[in-house]
Motif scaffolding. Structure first.
Motif, PDB file in Angstrom:
ATOM      1  N   GLN A  59      -4.812 -31.892 -66.968  1.00  0.00           N
ATOM      2  CA  GLN A  59      -5.946 -32.423 -67.292  1.00  0.00           C
ATOM      3  C   GLN A  59      -4.645 -33.340 -68.183  1.00  0.00           C
ATOM      4  N   CYS A  86      -4.600 -37.200 -68.502  1.00  0.00           N
ATOM      5  CA  CYS A  86      -5.509 -38.207 -68.523  1.00  0.00           C
ATOM      6  C   CYS A  86      -4.635 -39.203 -69.443  1.00  0.00           C
ATOM      7  N   PHE A 132      -3.268 -41.786 -67.049  1.00  0.00           N
ATOM      8  CA  PHE A 132      -4.502 -43.610 -66.716  1.00  0.00           C
ATOM      9  C   PHE A 132      -4.560 -43.826 -68.252  1.00  0.00           C
ATOM     10  N   CYS A 133      -4.344 -43.624 -69.497  1.00  0.00           N
ATOM     11  CA  CYS A 133      -4.340 -44.130 -70.245  1.00  0.00           C
ATOM     12  C   CYS A 133      -2.790 -45.286 -70.015  1.00  0.00           C
ATOM     13  N   TRP A 144      -9.488 -45.544 -76.349  1.00  0.00           N
ATOM     14  CA  TRP A 144      -8.577 -45.362 -75.875  1.00  0.00           C
ATOM     15  C   TRP A 144      -7.333 -44.896 -76.499  1.00  0.00           C
ATOM     16  N   THR A 171      -7.803 -41.288 -77.206  1.00  0.00           N
ATOM     17  CA  THR A 171      -7.600 -40.848 -76.557  1.00  0.00           C
ATOM     18  C   THR A 171      -5.823 -41.015 -76.358  1.00  0.00           C
ATOM     19  N   ASN A 201      -4.158 -36.779 -75.970  1.00  0.00           N
ATOM     20  CA  ASN A 201      -3.316 -35.835 -75.120  1.00  0.00           C
ATOM     21  C   ASN A 201      -2.679 -35.767 -74.575  1.00  0.00           C
ATOM     22  N   CYS A 204      -9.823 -33.095 -63.913  1.00  0.00           N
ATOM     23  CA  CYS A 204      -9.294 -33.413 -64.053  1.00  0.00           C
ATOM     24  C   CYS A 204      -9.599 -35.236 -64.604  1.00  0.00           C
ATOM     25  N   VAL A 219     -10.646 -36.579 -68.290  1.00  0.00           N
ATOM     26  CA  VAL A 219     -10.772 -38.077 -68.723  1.00  0.00           C
ATOM     27  C   VAL A 219     -12.278 -38.286 -69.218  1.00  0.00           C
ATOM     28  N   SER A 259     -12.567 -37.312 -72.760  1.00  0.00           N
ATOM     29  CA  SER A 259     -11.360 -36.861 -73.699  1.00  0.00           C
ATOM     30  C   SER A 259     -12.359 -38.558 -74.465  1.00  0.00           C
TER      31      SER A 259
END
Length: 304
Positions: free
Chosen positions: A90, A94, A97-98, A234, A237, A241, A278, A282, A285
């Protein structure tokens, strides 16, 4: 003149919104406690005073993501009995993705800076321990037990809010409501079958989760304030993570979860559950840091 007047009004509105946002985020001095806004200008949700529609939206989004992930994680652990492995996947998704959002320019995501990383290292330690204890509690007890202990956290957080973040103590009515939560939790524990069979040992992981989470909630509110200068949620986040990846993976290796995963029979359903966790990970978070920036630590704890 009309155009300049429009610009003046627009500029004034932006300035007002900026000042209001700064007041919501700014940590106050212990000598100057936050005063509550008039009741007519606030929205109420689960006993929390939310001072804008934006805060209401953030609170609803975070609550939905938090409740969903709790159930999904319970199902994931039943299918894949490796808590650290699930959490590490997870965190990795994340983080990626960021980084994708930052590289593509789709969102403002802060890069890594030493001044910002240092405060997040302490938070990361608490965050990793909280997630691991959460997973172990779900593995060794039921969801209801975790929810009951989680509901008692606002009492401790409200005191930390007062001592370290400059907030006012809860009113007599609010404090009575918090005590009612404790009474309900106590009644649940005394009638729980796991308590009758194992006593305190049945609540080892969930008790550790309760203690660490209470401190994490207050500290998280402190580091999401304007003093670190994040451009959007973000940034926190990505920090929380990415910095949690290696510690959580190390815990998994120490607990021999690699062998557990290798010998587990991963079905299509279990992989789908992991993928769904997952996606919701995201969401929780981002909405978590977004909500945390708009409400008090105590209110955030109640909502989550």
């Amino acid at each position: 003149r009309r155009a300049s007047g429009v610009r003046l009004v627009f500029s004034h509105n932006l300035s007002y919104r900026h000042r209001r946002h700064q007041r919501l985020l700014a940590p106050s001095s212990p000598h100057c406690r936050h005063r509550a806004q008039p009741a007519s200008s606030r929205f109420w949700m689960l006993g929390c005073a939310l001072e804008s529609r934006e805060a209401v939206f953030a609170a609803l989004s975070f609550s939905a993501a938090s409740g969903s992930l709790l159930i999904i994680n319970k199902l994931c652990i039943h299918a894949i009995p490796a808590p650290s492995f699930i959490a590490t996947i997870q965190f990795a998704v994340c983080t990626l993705f960021c980084l994708f959002l930052r590289a593509s320019g789709l969102a403002a995501v802060d890069g890594f800076e030493r001044e910002k990383v240092r405060p997040y290292l302490a938070y990361t330690g608490m965050f990793v321990c909280t997630i691991y204890c959460n997973m172990k509690a779900l593995q060794n007890s039921n969801v209801e037990t975790l929810i009951v202990f989680r509901a008692c956290c606002p009492i401790v957080v409200s005191l930390l809010d007062y001592l370290f973040l400059g907030r006012e103590l809860p009113s007599a009515r609010s404090f009575a409501s918090l005590l009612l939560l404790v009474a309900g939790a106590t009644s649940y524990v005394l009638t729980d079958a796991q308590w009758k069979l194992s006593g305190f040992r049945a609540y080892g992981w969930v008790g550790a989760y309760f203690c660490i989470l209470s401190v994490e909630m207050a500290y998280g509110k402190h580091i999401v304030g304007p003093n670190l200068g994040f451009t959007s949620p973000w940034g926190p986040t990505l920090y929380s993570n990415s910095l949690s990846l290696l510690p959580m993976a190390a815990i998994g290796l120490a607990a021999s979860e690699a062998e557990t995963v290798r010998t587990s029979q991963l079905s299509t359903g279990s992989v789908a559950l992991l993928a769904l966790s997952c996606v919701v990970g995201v969401a929780i978070s981002f909405t978590g840091w977004y909500c945390r920036s708009l409400v008090t630590a105590t209110c955030y704890t109640v909502l989550g």
